[in-house]
Design an enzyme around this catalytic site. Sequence first.
Site, short mmCIF file in Angstrom:
data_model
loop_
_atom_site.label_atom_id
_atom_site.label_comp_id
_atom_site.label_asym_id
_atom_site.label_seq_id
_atom_site.Cartn_x
_atom_site.Cartn_y
_atom_site.Cartn_z
N PHE A 221 0.85 -1.21 0.00
CA PHE A 221 0.00 0.00 0.00
C PHE A 221 0.88 1.26 0.00
O PHE A 221 1.94 1.28 0.64
CB PHE A 221 -0.88 0.05 1.26
N ASP A 222 0.39 2.24 -0.70
CA ASP A 222 0.92 3.60 -0.53
C ASP A 222 0.21 4.21 0.69
O ASP A 222 -0.85 3.73 1.11
CB ASP A 222 0.68 4.41 -1.78
#
Length: 612
Positions: free
Chosen positions: A465-466
């Site tokens: 995930f960012d």
Amino acid sequence: MSQTSLKQKKKNETGSRYSKDSLEAEKRRDSEKSGVRLSTQMRRAVNPNHSLRCCAMRCHPSCRHCLSAAEGTVLLGPCRTIRIYIHMCLLWEQGRQITMIRGSQEISAPKTDSRGYLVRNQWSRTSRSPSTKAPTVDETRSKTASLKLPNSSATSGTSSTSLSQQELPQQLMAQPSPPTPPTPPKPPNPSPATPPEIQPKTGARRTSKMYENPEAWAHGIVRDIRDSRDTPQSREYPRTPPTEWKSYAQRRALYSSQLDHDCVTDLPRRREEEEDEDEAYWASVRTLYEKTASCSRPKPPKPKHAITIAVSSRALFNMVDDRKIYEEEGLEKYMEYQLTNENVILTPGPAFRFVKALQHVNTRLRELYPDEQDLFDIVLMTNNHAQVGVRLINSVNHYGLLIDRFCLTGGKSPIGYLKAYLTNLYLSADSEKVQEAIQEGIASATMFDGAKDIAYCDTQLRVAFDGDAVLFSDESEHIAKEHGLDKFFQHETLFENKPLAQGPLKGFLEDLGRLQKKFYAKDERLLCPIRTYLVTARSAASSGARVLKTLRRWGLEIDEALFLAGAPKGPILVKIRPHIFFDDQMFHIQGAQKFGTITAHVPYGINQKMNN
């Protein structure tokens, strides 16, 4: 020959015995009157008021068929009852002649009268009683061979039975007759007789001696009856009077009461044994079915407990060529192409490896928790027509994907069904539909394929995930874009202890964390099939503390946190080899694609407005 003529001759010729020639002469004279006697008997038989007049159809006062047959106008002949009566009259007459001849030889006329009376009653009784046994073909054949009548008798019998010479023996054979003594030995070369059931209905001439000379066969029956009456061991059949007749229900109850009680009491035990055998058989079949690999398909979880992942057909399979046909040639050509190639298996798409990894997590959870319902549930959500569904089903089954729920909208947008399916995450190759789902408040991402030659881990789901605009809100992005990086660092340091607002993928990370804790409870932390990554462009020193504290406040654990401080993410992602990487900026997506990483763009936040 009548009894009166015999008595007159005895008076004229007292003490003398008849010779054989005189007897034959008498019978020749009487044979000329046989035709008249037969016609009289037939007139009596066809008389509707006669006591023996009874048609085969019950309660018939008259029978036009029998009347016409007596007159010779019907080819089929009289009915069965009339034939029997006519033939019985003939047999009685012939039997009486033989009885009188033998009685005159023994000078016992009163005995002859008594015997004749008894014979007539016996024939009238047995001709109507269905309980006596009919003579077999072998018995009639032996009787014909043992009895030899004079020529005059045969001549008179032939003239008297000219009405139905071929049909009367066959009908008489089917009638009951009194019991007969053991049959004498058969002649050397008897002619075979045809059984009654296979006799032709036509008037063809019979080849058997019994049918060629029916009178001799009839005289043999009369002789056997007389001999059986003369024997002291004569057997009489009891007849049930009408007052003792019983109904069918009474006879059935009597028969049931006479059954073997051992067999009746043994029926429940046999039934129980059969039920036990059936139960054991089906238990073995069930065990074999469960052990079969192809039949061990688990049931899908209930939607209200499951983590629903909706995947489009273009994200799950590679349908680039199909999309070209749709855009260039239209919908009809596209549907025709899909129908023609419905048995052609589609190749895997960008979300294929991610779906396989989700199924592996479900398998591990079922091993630890057999009744677990908190599982991943994959739904194929596509705007394809239902006619394309056959090819999609064939492809899903070919790869062994456990996808039970399909949504084929036939050209309309499937976004309206996402909430109805309780969707937690929607993955599609169409950015417009993903944008619609984001606006509806559903976590969504546009899938982009990675390199084909990269080997991905099959035993562990890896999700990267960012941070901003993915797990968290885009409030920090607003400050960085409007006031620059210095203001951004100051802002993050000032609000370090204030948790960030949640982003669109925060719920999916919570689902992954909840499943991870199930493995931790079974002491499976090191062998957990789920691993999460935070790959962000933030700097750890200036803004990383707020991110970690926010995750802690949420109760979430991230396995690995990578702060790159603006460095490219592609080289790091190659080492991770995630099944999916979520980011909100396209240049990070494109940079990761160059290194072969499967990416998913999340169209959320201020960066999307600036790009537009």
